[in-house]
Design a protein around this motif. Structure first.
Motif, mmCIF file in Angstrom:
data_model
loop_
_atom_site.group_PDB
_atom_site.id
_atom_site.type_symbol
_atom_site.label_atom_id
_atom_site.label_comp_id
_atom_site.label_asym_id
_atom_site.label_seq_id
_atom_site.Cartn_x
_atom_site.Cartn_y
_atom_site.Cartn_z
ATOM 1 N N LYS A 149 -4.105 -45.618 14.096
ATOM 2 C CA LYS A 149 -3.813 -45.367 15.510
ATOM 3 C C LYS A 149 -3.399 -43.913 15.737
ATOM 4 N N LEU A 150 -2.585 -43.380 14.824
ATOM 5 C CA LEU A 150 -2.160 -41.987 14.947
ATOM 6 C C LEU A 150 -3.353 -41.036 14.871
ATOM 7 N N LYS A 151 -4.315 -41.358 14.025
ATOM 8 C CA LYS A 151 -5.510 -40.518 13.913
ATOM 9 C C LYS A 151 -6.368 -40.611 15.171
ATOM 10 N N GLN A 152 -6.422 -41.807 15.775
ATOM 11 C CA GLN A 152 -7.147 -41.945 17.039
ATOM 12 C C GLN A 152 -6.485 -41.119 18.141
ATOM 13 N N VAL A 153 -5.160 -41.165 18.176
ATOM 14 C CA VAL A 153 -4.425 -40.370 19.161
ATOM 15 C C VAL A 153 -4.688 -38.885 18.932
ATOM 16 N N ARG A 154 -4.679 -38.462 17.676
ATOM 17 C CA ARG A 154 -4.940 -37.054 17.372
ATOM 18 C C ARG A 154 -6.323 -36.636 17.849
ATOM 19 N N ALA A 155 -7.328 -37.487 17.600
ATOM 20 C CA ALA A 155 -8.694 -37.166 18.015
ATOM 21 C C ALA A 155 -8.764 -36.994 19.530
ATOM 22 N N GLY A 156 -8.075 -37.871 20.270
ATOM 23 C CA GLY A 156 -8.053 -37.737 21.727
ATOM 24 C C GLY A 156 -7.324 -36.481 22.174
ATOM 25 N N MET A 157 -6.193 -36.183 21.526
ATOM 26 C CA MET A 157 -5.450 -34.961 21.849
ATOM 27 C C MET A 157 -6.304 -33.723 21.613
#
Length: 398
Positions: A149-157
């Motif tokens: 989930k943290l990596k998905q958030v990073r990709a969106g950021m």
């Protein structure tokens, strides 16, 4: 006194799923690699363990419910008073790949599987062991979910920050609420406070690394294998004893770009953090030197690792016999857009860095749990350590 698997479980051959496979079925079909689909009826009752007979031998799979096991597997069904999860962890710890009997495709006979040693452990102790190891497995799975989930958030950021940037108040620009803050460009709508053009407007030069044979002595030479997730790492280092031109020593903040390899790996990029004092880089890597008045190297590194940029870069790749190549001159023609303000660039980098720190912390926790499980699993399943009853209240109901 140790027992064998034959004392605690039945071992049955799986069967081909042809004729029973049905995407609307209710029963999972399990192969050596895991879930393969659904069947209209089960072949075995769960809970039980599926073990590879041919192919992957070291991947026992636990099935809590009824299932179909394919013909390259065995179904290991626990006997009475044998805890199925304890048996599963025992087989996970048994290193079944060492029982391979074939020179080609790995193969495991039922006779050898029957002889796998297991500890003679009372059912209550089996239950406690299963409880402890299951609890650790759940914690590992939760940590893996958090990391994903943290990596998905990073990709969106990253996408938002490299598309819209930050306004003077440090807030993400909104092209819908404030279209006046954006302008047209060959890349589409970009913030008015940004500049766009070919990468050559932001990068002064691209330097090839040294061309030399590599071995185990001399100075470290970074290769493509040392570039991972935007970082230049020290794993699997190679060395060269050849003289290194003074200008080709790596400096902290250098951005390295892999110019030739397969489609999958060409364009891999990483930033050198100065982990060691003296290191250089191989000729199939290129060091990109951003204009310090227009672009900071950390933002260049993020931009090069952005999936949108990776797609654009690969359009400039030219195929060779077994690999592709990206000429640095062509690379500098890729169109880019960056904030004019160095302060905005720095804030973008810092926000991604903070997210990266959170991901690294979660990964460290995951590694710690994996090490804990590895040591504890071996201790518990070999009988070197017993589960303290005082800290296992409720384990009997696991």
């Amino acid at each position: 006194m140790p027992k064998s698997l034959q004392d605690v479980a039945e071992v049955h051959y799986g069967k081909s799923q042809n004729g029973v496979a049905d995407k609307y079925g209710d029963f999972p079909i399990i192969g050596t690699g895991g879930f393969l689909g659904y069947a209209r009826k089960p072949l075995f009752s769960g809970p039980a363990i599926v073990v590879g007979r041919k192919g992957t031998l070291n991947n026992p799979i636990y099935s809590p419910d009824d299932f179909w096991a394919v013909d390259t597997t065995y179904a290991v069904v626990p006997k009475e008073n044998i805890h199925p999860k304890w048996l599963y962890f025992t087989l996970k710890n048994a290193r079944l790949e060492l029982l391979n009997e074939a020179t080609g495709v790995p193969s495991l006979s039922r006779d050898r599987l029957f002889r796998v040693p297991v500890q003679d452990v009372e059912f209550l102790e089996q239950t406690r062991i299963a409880y402890v190891l299951d609890t650790i497995d759940e914690a590992i799975a939760q940590t893996e979910s958090v990391i994903a989930k943290l990596k998905q958030v990073r990709a969106g950021m990253l996408h938002d920050l490299l598309s819209y940037g930050l306004d003077e108040h440090g807030k993400l620009r909104d092209p819908f609420a404030h279209p006046e803050e954006f302008k047209d460009s060959p890349l589409g709508r970009i913030p008015r406070a940004w500049d766009s053009g070919p990468l050559s407007q932001f990068v002064l030069s691209a330097e090839y690394g040294i061309s030399t044979s590599l071995g185990d002595k001399g100075y470290p030479v970074l290769r493509m294998n040392n570039l991972s997730e935007g970082e230049a790492e020290l794993s699997d280092l190679k060395y060269s004893a050849a003289p290194v031109p003074e200008g080709l020593w790596l400096r902290p903040g250098d951005v390295l770009f892999n110019r030739t390899n397969s489609w999958e790996h060409v364009g891999r990029t990483g930033i050198w953090r100065g982990q060691i004092e003296r290191a250089t880089f191989a000729s199939y890597l290129v060091r990109l030197n951003p204009n310090p008045d227009r672009l900071i190297s950390e933002l260049l590194n993020l931009w090069l690792n952005w999936p949108v940029t990776q797609i654009a870069i690969r359009r400039f790749a030219t195929p060779a016999v077994q690999q592709v190549n990206i000429n640095p001159t062509n690379l500098r023609q890729v169109r880019a857009a960056f904030p004019i303000s160095i302060n905005e660039q720095t804030e973008i980098v810092e926000r991604i860095n903070r997210q990266d720190m959170t991901i690294r912390s979660a990964r460290a926790e995951h590694i710690k749990l994996m090490h804990l499980k590895s040591g504890l699993q071996d201790d518990l399943l070999t009988g070197r350590v017993r589960v303290p009853e005082t800290i296992m209240e409720g384990a009997e109901n696991a």
